[in-house]
Design a protein around this motif. Structure first.
Motif, PDB file in Angstrom:
ATOM      1  N   SER A   4      -5.098  -5.477  -9.634  1.00 18.99           N
ATOM      2  CA  SER A   4      -4.552  -5.476  -8.279  1.00 18.99           C
ATOM      3  C   SER A   4      -3.994  -4.105  -7.949  1.00 18.99           C
ATOM      4  O   SER A   4      -3.452  -3.416  -8.830  1.00 18.99           O
ATOM      5  CB  SER A   4      -3.451  -6.529  -8.156  1.00 18.99           C
ATOM      6  OG  SER A   4      -3.956  -7.822  -8.415  1.00 18.99           O
ATOM      7  N   PRO A   5      -4.091  -3.676  -6.700  1.00 17.80           N
ATOM      8  CA  PRO A   5      -3.582  -2.360  -6.323  1.00 17.80           C
ATOM      9  C   PRO A   5      -2.065  -2.276  -6.484  1.00 17.80           C
ATOM     10  O   PRO A   5      -1.349  -3.269  -6.310  1.00 17.80           O
ATOM     11  CB  PRO A   5      -3.994  -2.227  -4.863  1.00 17.80           C
ATOM     12  CG  PRO A   5      -4.173  -3.635  -4.382  1.00 17.80           C
ATOM     13  CD  PRO A   5      -4.690  -4.392  -5.560  1.00 17.80           C
ATOM     14  N   PHE A   6      -1.604  -1.094  -6.837  1.00 15.18           N
ATOM     15  CA  PHE A   6      -0.165  -0.854  -7.019  1.00 15.18           C
ATOM     16  C   PHE A   6       0.510  -0.816  -5.649  1.00 15.18           C
ATOM     17  O   PHE A   6       0.021  -0.186  -4.714  1.00 15.18           O
ATOM     18  CB  PHE A   6       0.042   0.475  -7.746  1.00 15.18           C
ATOM     19  CG  PHE A   6       1.433   0.673  -8.286  1.00 15.18           C
ATOM     20  CD1 PHE A   6       1.773   0.229  -9.551  1.00 15.18           C
ATOM     21  CD2 PHE A   6       2.412   1.302  -7.524  1.00 15.18           C
ATOM     22  CE1 PHE A   6       3.046   0.412 -10.070  1.00 15.18           C
ATOM     23  CE2 PHE A   6       3.693   1.492  -8.020  1.00 15.18           C
ATOM     24  CZ  PHE A   6       4.011   1.045  -9.296  1.00 15.18           C
ATOM     25  N   ARG A   7       1.655  -1.479  -5.546  1.00 19.46           N
ATOM     26  CA  ARG A   7       2.402  -1.523  -4.291  1.00 19.46           C
ATOM     27  C   ARG A   7       3.777  -0.890  -4.472  1.00 19.46           C
ATOM     28  O   ARG A   7       4.377  -0.984  -5.547  1.00 19.46           O
ATOM     29  CB  ARG A   7       2.563  -2.974  -3.813  1.00 19.46           C
ATOM     30  CG  ARG A   7       1.233  -3.654  -3.468  1.00 19.46           C
ATOM     31  CD  ARG A   7       1.438  -5.103  -3.074  1.00 19.46           C
ATOM     32  NE  ARG A   7       0.182  -5.738  -2.715  1.00 19.46           N
ATOM     33  CZ  ARG A   7      -0.344  -5.706  -1.494  1.00 19.46           C
ATOM     34  NH1 ARG A   7       0.310  -5.085  -0.506  1.00 19.46           N
ATOM     35  NH2 ARG A   7      -1.489  -6.301  -1.244  1.00 19.46           N
ATOM     36  N   ARG A  53       7.805  -2.903 -11.917  1.00 20.06           N
ATOM     37  CA  ARG A  53       6.962  -3.995 -12.354  1.00 20.06           C
ATOM     38  C   ARG A  53       5.530  -3.486 -12.483  1.00 20.06           C
ATOM     39  O   ARG A  53       5.152  -2.514 -11.826  1.00 20.06           O
ATOM     40  CB  ARG A  53       7.018  -5.164 -11.361  1.00 20.06           C
ATOM     41  CG  ARG A  53       8.324  -5.939 -11.372  1.00 20.06           C
ATOM     42  CD  ARG A  53       8.466  -6.743 -12.651  1.00 20.06           C
ATOM     43  NE  ARG A  53       9.697  -7.538 -12.683  1.00 20.06           N
ATOM     44  CZ  ARG A  53      10.821  -7.125 -13.223  1.00 20.06           C
ATOM     45  NH1 ARG A  53      10.875  -5.915 -13.767  1.00 20.06           N
ATOM     46  NH2 ARG A  53      11.884  -7.902 -13.232  1.00 20.06           N
ATOM     47  N   PRO A  54       4.685  -4.133 -13.304  1.00 18.58           N
ATOM     48  CA  PRO A  54       3.294  -3.689 -13.414  1.00 18.58           C
ATOM     49  C   PRO A  54       2.577  -3.661 -12.066  1.00 18.58           C
ATOM     50  O   PRO A  54       1.709  -2.814 -11.828  1.00 18.58           O
ATOM     51  CB  PRO A  54       2.670  -4.727 -14.350  1.00 18.58           C
ATOM     52  CG  PRO A  54       3.817  -5.243 -15.161  1.00 18.58           C
ATOM     53  CD  PRO A  54       4.984  -5.239 -14.235  1.00 18.58           C
ATOM     54  N   GLU A  55       2.946  -4.595 -11.185  1.00 18.88           N
ATOM     55  CA  GLU A  55       2.258  -4.666  -9.893  1.00 18.88           C
ATOM     56  C   GLU A  55       2.791  -3.690  -8.858  1.00 18.88           C
ATOM     57  O   GLU A  55       2.202  -3.505  -7.798  1.00 18.88           O
ATOM     58  CB  GLU A  55       2.333  -6.088  -9.323  1.00 18.88           C
ATOM     59  CG  GLU A  55       3.735  -6.570  -8.986  1.00 18.88           C
ATOM     60  CD  GLU A  55       4.411  -7.298 -10.131  1.00 18.88           C
ATOM     61  OE1 GLU A  55       5.210  -8.204  -9.854  1.00 18.88           O
ATOM     62  OE2 GLU A  55       4.134  -6.958 -11.304  1.00 18.88           O
ATOM     63  N   PRO A 177       4.179   5.099  -6.961  1.00 12.11           N
ATOM     64  CA  PRO A 177       5.614   4.889  -7.196  1.00 12.11           C
ATOM     65  C   PRO A 177       6.447   6.029  -6.631  1.00 12.11           C
ATOM     66  O   PRO A 177       5.990   7.173  -6.550  1.00 12.11           O
ATOM     67  CB  PRO A 177       5.721   4.816  -8.717  1.00 12.11           C
ATOM     68  CG  PRO A 177       4.535   5.568  -9.223  1.00 12.11           C
ATOM     69  CD  PRO A 177       3.443   5.318  -8.226  1.00 12.11           C
ATOM     70  N   TYR A 178       7.666   5.714  -6.233  1.00 11.45           N
ATOM     71  CA  TYR A 178       8.607   6.719  -5.741  1.00 11.45           C
ATOM     72  C   TYR A 178       9.322   7.421  -6.900  1.00 11.45           C
ATOM     73  O   TYR A 178       9.687   8.584  -6.787  1.00 11.45           O
ATOM     74  CB  TYR A 178       9.668   6.064  -4.855  1.00 11.45           C
ATOM     75  CG  TYR A 178       9.172   5.601  -3.509  1.00 11.45           C
ATOM     76  CD1 TYR A 178       9.388   6.355  -2.357  1.00 11.45           C
ATOM     77  CD2 TYR A 178       8.500   4.385  -3.370  1.00 11.45           C
ATOM     78  CE1 TYR A 178       8.949   5.926  -1.120  1.00 11.45           C
ATOM     79  CE2 TYR A 178       8.049   3.938  -2.146  1.00 11.45           C
ATOM     80  CZ  TYR A 178       8.278   4.722  -1.018  1.00 11.45           C
ATOM     81  OH  TYR A 178       7.829   4.282   0.203  1.00 11.45           O
ATOM     82  N   PHE A 179       9.544   6.683  -7.983  1.00 15.13           N
ATOM     83  CA  PHE A 179      10.318   7.197  -9.106  1.00 15.13           C
ATOM     84  C   PHE A 179       9.546   6.996 -10.406  1.00 15.13           C
ATOM     85  O   PHE A 179       8.777   6.040 -10.530  1.00 15.13           O
ATOM     86  CB  PHE A 179      11.676   6.482  -9.202  1.00 15.13           C
ATOM     87  CG  PHE A 179      12.573   6.709  -8.022  1.00 15.13           C
ATOM     88  CD1 PHE A 179      13.389   7.833  -7.964  1.00 15.13           C
ATOM     89  CD2 PHE A 179      12.599   5.817  -6.959  1.00 15.13           C
ATOM     90  CE1 PHE A 179      14.213   8.054  -6.877  1.00 15.13           C
ATOM     91  CE2 PHE A 179      13.418   6.023  -5.870  1.00 15.13           C
ATOM     92  CZ  PHE A 179      14.232   7.154  -5.831  1.00 15.13           C
ATOM     93  N   PRO A 180       9.763   7.874 -11.382  1.00 13.07           N
ATOM     94  CA  PRO A 180       9.092   7.711 -12.675  1.00 13.07           C
ATOM     95  C   PRO A 180       9.575   6.476 -13.417  1.00 13.07           C
ATOM     96  O   PRO A 180      10.694   5.999 -13.184  1.00 13.07           O
ATOM     97  CB  PRO A 180       9.466   8.994 -13.429  1.00 13.07           C
ATOM     98  CG  PRO A 180      10.723   9.469 -12.787  1.00 13.07           C
ATOM     99  CD  PRO A 180      10.623   9.073 -11.343  1.00 13.07           C
ATOM    100  N   GLU A 181       8.752   5.969 -14.291  1.00 13.90           N
ATOM    101  CA  GLU A 181       9.096   4.794 -15.092  1.00 13.90           C
ATOM    102  C   GLU A 181      10.406   5.029 -15.844  1.00 13.90           C
ATOM    103  O   GLU A 181      10.621   6.074 -16.449  1.00 13.90           O
ATOM    104  CB  GLU A 181       7.974   4.506 -16.099  1.00 13.90           C
ATOM    105  CG  GLU A 181       8.157   3.228 -16.891  1.00 13.90           C
ATOM    106  CD  GLU A 181       8.009   1.976 -16.058  1.00 13.90           C
ATOM    107  OE1 GLU A 181       8.669   0.981 -16.390  1.00 13.90           O
ATOM    108  OE2 GLU A 181       7.228   2.007 -15.083  1.00 13.90           O
ATOM    109  N   GLY A 182      11.287   4.051 -15.776  1.00 10.05           N
ATOM    110  CA  GLY A 182      12.559   4.160 -16.488  1.00 10.05           C
ATOM    111  C   GLY A 182      13.720   4.629 -15.623  1.00 10.05           C
ATOM    112  O   GLY A 182      14.877   4.389 -15.970  1.00 10.05           O
ATOM    113  N   GLN A 183      13.452   5.292 -14.495  1.00  9.69           N
ATOM    114  CA  GLN A 183      14.551   5.728 -13.637  1.00  9.69           C
ATOM    115  C   GLN A 183      14.978   4.562 -12.753  1.00  9.69           C
ATOM    116  O   GLN A 183      14.175   4.000 -12.010  1.00  9.69           O
ATOM    117  CB  GLN A 183      14.141   6.914 -12.758  1.00  9.69           C
ATOM    118  CG  GLN A 183      15.301   7.432 -11.904  1.00  9.69           C
ATOM    119  CD  GLN A 183      14.963   8.703 -11.150  1.00  9.69           C
ATOM    120  OE1 GLN A 183      13.969   9.363 -11.448  1.00  9.69           O
ATOM    121  NE2 GLN A 183      15.792   9.056 -10.182  1.00  9.69           N
TER     122      GLN A 183
END
Length: 299
Positions: A4-7, A53-55, A177-183
């Motif tokens: 599914s596309p990332f939202r 989230r993954p999605e 995404p607006y922010f990197p993973e973990g932020q």
């Protein structure tokens, strides 16, 4: 099978004071990004919390409770909440299901009636409402306006949060995404310090003192030995409030500092030396220059 596309998108969280907006944002993000207190009007700034989230990725803007302001600080808080409604993908209208709708809820609902983004009615504190009363209580709030969805949740127990997340993500557009993973937030460390110290003041004081306190961080430095040195001033409006906050023999201020230091060390992963003072700024909540100096941009 195609993925599914990332939202991604921005979600404003609004409501009258004391309905659990900050607790809800913390629960969704999975970490404490906003201070919480049983006292109304705890949140003064827009605080951003990031749900990964993954999605997709949802960026929540926790806002001050919308209320009838009695001073310039109150005007700033309401303006900050209203500003969060501009250019967002969705709005969470948070209400307290355990009490009947009041004038504050109706005022917020009327304001949201002019918002183009989808508004999700979040019926918070469902854990406090017996099952047989839930339908009636939810119906009373649902009558306040045409909402895209209405969801029963409890930010404390986690009830309904999965359904709320799903309802949010389905309304977010495709995008990076607006922010990197973990932020989990974008607020500066100095604001984190100020808010944590103020939260401890809220925990330990009562009457007018908690509402009259603002915290100004004057120095934040990571020393070569790994120690974080913080110098901060808790600003109050009157000399009598200064005495209360310091306490007999300095005990109150020491306890505020001890609780704040413990939480800051856990947040930053370093030992913290908190140099905490109390300063009087006469009537700062009604002085624009003082508000700006303390980080409240009234414009």
């Amino acid at each position: 099978m195609a993925r599914s596309p990332f939202r991604s998108g921005i979600v404003a969280v609004v409501g009258r004071p004391n309905v659990g907006k900050s607790t809800l944002v913390n629960a969704l993000v999975g970490a404490k990004v906003a201070i919480i207190s049983e006292k109304p009007q705890t949140t003064r700034h827009q605080i951003r919390g990031v749900l990964h989230r993954p999605e997709g990725q949802a960026v929540f803007i926790d806002t001050p409770g919308i209320h009838k302001p009695r001073h310039r600080l109150g005007e700033y808080m309401v303006a900050a909440a209203r500003a969060a409604l501009a250019e967002v993908e969705a709005v969470l209208f948070v209400v307290d299901l355990s009490v009947a709708p009041g004038p504050g809820d109706r005022h917020v609902a009327k304001l949201l009636g002019r918002v183009e983004s989808p508004v999700l009615l979040v019926l918070n504190k469902a854990d406090l409402v017996p099952g047989k009363r839930r339908d009636g209580a939810a119906g009373a709030y649902g009558a306040l306006g045409p909402f895209a969805s209405a969801l029963l949740v409890s930010a404390v127990t986690g009830e309904g949060l999965g359904e709320l997340e799903a309802a949010i993500f389905v309304r977010l557009p495709q995008g990076p995404p607006y922010f990197p993973e973990g932020q989990l937030t974008d607020q500066p460390q100095t604001l984190t310090v100020a808010e944590v110290v103020r939260e401890k003041v809220l925990e330990l004081t009562r009457d007018e003192v908690p509402h009259s306190v603002a915290v100004e961080v004057e120095e934040f430095a990571l020393r070569p030995n790994g120690l974080i040195y913080i110098r901060a001033a808790a600003c109050v409006e009157r000399q009598s409030q200064k005495g209360i906050l310091i306490g007999q023999g300095g005990r109150m201020l020491k306890e505020v500092g001890k609780r704040a230091r413990t939480e800051l060390e856990a947040l930053f992963g370093h030992a913290v030396y908190l140099d905490l003072w109390v300063r009087v700024r006469e009537g700062w909540r009604n002085q624009e220059a003082a508000l700006r100096a303390l980080g409240y941009r009234v414009d």
